[in-house]
Design a protein around this motif. Structure first.
Motif, short mmCIF file in Angstrom:
data_model
loop_
_atom_site.label_atom_id
_atom_site.label_comp_id
_atom_site.label_asym_id
_atom_site.label_seq_id
_atom_site.Cartn_x
_atom_site.Cartn_y
_atom_site.Cartn_z
N UNK A 246 -27.02 14.06 -25.65
CA UNK A 246 -25.82 13.32 -26.04
C UNK A 246 -25.01 13.05 -24.78
N UNK A 247 -24.30 11.94 -24.73
CA UNK A 247 -23.57 11.60 -23.50
C UNK A 247 -22.55 12.68 -23.17
N UNK A 248 -21.99 13.31 -24.20
CA UNK A 248 -20.95 14.30 -23.94
C UNK A 248 -21.45 15.73 -24.00
N UNK B 235 -22.09 19.15 -23.18
CA UNK B 235 -21.58 19.96 -22.06
C UNK B 235 -22.71 20.70 -21.35
N UNK C 46 -22.68 22.15 -32.00
CA UNK C 46 -22.91 21.40 -30.77
C UNK C 46 -23.08 19.93 -31.16
N UNK D 138 -16.01 14.74 -27.45
CA UNK D 138 -17.05 14.97 -26.44
C UNK D 138 -17.87 13.71 -26.20
N UNK D 139 -18.28 13.07 -27.29
CA UNK D 139 -19.07 11.84 -27.16
C UNK D 139 -18.30 10.79 -26.36
N UNK E 273 -17.91 11.75 -22.70
CA UNK E 273 -19.21 11.57 -22.05
C UNK E 273 -19.49 10.11 -21.75
N UNK F 124 -27.31 4.03 -25.47
CA UNK F 124 -27.09 5.47 -25.65
C UNK F 124 -25.84 5.71 -26.52
N UNK G 201 -24.56 7.21 -30.96
CA UNK G 201 -23.49 8.14 -31.33
C UNK G 201 -22.42 7.44 -32.16
#
Lengths: 163, 255
Positions: free
Chosen positions: A50-52, A54, A142, B49-50, B53, B132, B136
């Motif tokens: 996932x892009x985020x 951690x 997560x 978070x997504x 990111x 990508x 999401x």
């Protein structure tokens, strides 16, 4: 495939556990996209789940450490976003290890998109295998996991969601 | 150090996308520990978070194109509000849970259309980031749409709050589809897509969800804008005061 140097690197990487789900390796997860030698220089290409996520940086560091420990000195770890990571790249062995660990592996193929548009898949409980389960939240502990509950045995569990 | 606004349309286009993601991600992170129930607390921080990111990938690319040695942290921590290019919608306060959901719903529906179009970009790197991100965003759209319906078609209290959130933020939705000269220049370089034609699809999708939620679509009237050009509401300054404090107080501090 025939290059023994690449097989050796793959074996090293297959000893690098995912920091969040240590029962699977970065190879099982499909994060390692390419291993090649430019002359004597080793280049390992990885892709984030996932892009985020951690864990991405931790994974990169863990791969560097493993390669260094294995005696590699001239190498680079590169990151690519294309093609985007998909749960379809999870190895069969990885899926089985997830299940044993108590995390339901992704159901079906991400390519069909059925998981995304209302047609929720049946996710069997990783403990008792019952298919009577309920999605509690699509966003779990997560980024890669959803939160489920087994209506048969009462077990709450993580589902590695289709992406 | 002065922070000049780039005149390169490609970089501005990347920053518009990245700033939307960073600022909305920061807003959602403010919910951490305050969600109405544990699962939604976790869901909102997952979204954050997504988004952060996504911002990282876009800032890194913008920095490489710019070639001035600016990395993702520089873009996030070293620019003042007038150099942020995010839409006004994403900097609006969280309000109650319903208002946060309204903001997310409006943005997600826009982002899904925009990033989908962006996957066709001739620029391979940007197309990859879009592809990508889109995976999401599809999850985000489902989350925010389901909550609009659940709250709208819920109790009297939840319906009142959901309608209020929709009404309060409607005036910020027009800016998402407004186009200026920089956008048009970026489109020619493959770094943006024409958002205006996406507005119809957005309206159709939004109307369908509002109808199912038994909510009333607000009248289209005056729409606020200026965020894309660095003219922000007062809220952005407070966000940056929080977000940038450490790097402002201790420049170049590292972990």
């Amino acid at each position: 495939m025939g290059d023994p140097r690449i097989a050796a690197v793959r074996a090293v990487l297959d000893g690098v556990p995912d920091p969040e789900i240590p029962v699977v390796t970065v190879v099982d997860l499909g994060i390692v996209r390419d291993i090649r030698f430019d002359g004597d220089r080793l280049v390992v290409t990885i892709t984030p789940t996932y892009t985020g996520c951690p864990a991405t940086k931790v994974i990169e560091d863990a791969i560097r450490d493993a390669l260094t420990d294995a005696g590699y000195t001239d190498f680079a770890v590169e990151t690519t976003l294309s093609p985007p990571w998909t749960t379809d790249w999870l190895s069969e062995r990885g899926r089985e290890k997830l299940r044993e660990f108590g995390i339901a592996p992704p159901v079906g193929s991400a390519a069909t998109k059925r998981a995304l548009f209302g047609d929720a898949p049946t996710v069997p409980c990783p403990r008792c295998r019952s298919e009577q389960t309920t999605c509690v939240s699509e966003f779990g502990s997560t980024p890669c996991k959803a939160h489920y509950r087994c209506d048969a045995c009462g077990e709450p569990f993580d589902y590695f969601k289709c992406l | 150090m002065a922070t000049p606004t780039s005149t390169d349309a490609r970089i501005v286009a990347l920053l518009r996308l990245a700033d939307d993601a960073l600022i909305l991600g920061h807003r959602l992170s403010e919910w951490c520990g305050h969600g109405p129930i544990l699962e939604q607390d976790i869901a909102l921080t997952n979204h954050a978070l997504d988004l952060i990111g996504r911002a990282r990938a876009l800032y890194t690319y913008a920095g490489e194109l710019e070639g001035a040695g600016h990395d993702e942290d520089w873009f996030a921590y070293r620019r003042d509000a007038i150099h942020f290019h995010n839409a006004l919608l994403v900097e609006q306060p969280n309000g109650d849970f319903a208002q946060t959901i309204a903001r997310q719903f409006f943005y997600d529906r826009y982002a899904q259309l925009y990033y989908h179009a962006l996957t066709e970009s001739p620029d391979e790197r940007l197309a990859a980031i879009a592809a990508k991100s889109l995976k999401e965003i599809d999850y985000h759209v489902r989350f925010s749409s389901e909550w609009v319906i659940r709250l709208g078609d819920g109790t009297d209290e939840s319906k009142t709050r959901m309608q209020r959130g929709i009404d309060e933020l409607w005036r910020y939705t027009g800016e998402l589809f407004a186009m200026d000269e920089l956008d048009r220049a970026a489109i020619e370089r493959g770094f943006a897509v024409d958002a205006a034609p996406l507005h119809d699809a957005w309206n159709t999708a939004v109307d369908a969800v509002l109808a199912e939620a038994t909510l009333t679509r607000p009248e289209d009237g005056w729409m606020a804008d200026g965020g894309r050009a660095g003219r922000h509401t007062e809220h952005l300054g407070f966000i940056l005061a929080d977000l940038q404090f450490l790097q402002r107080a201790y420049p170049d501090a590292t972990w």
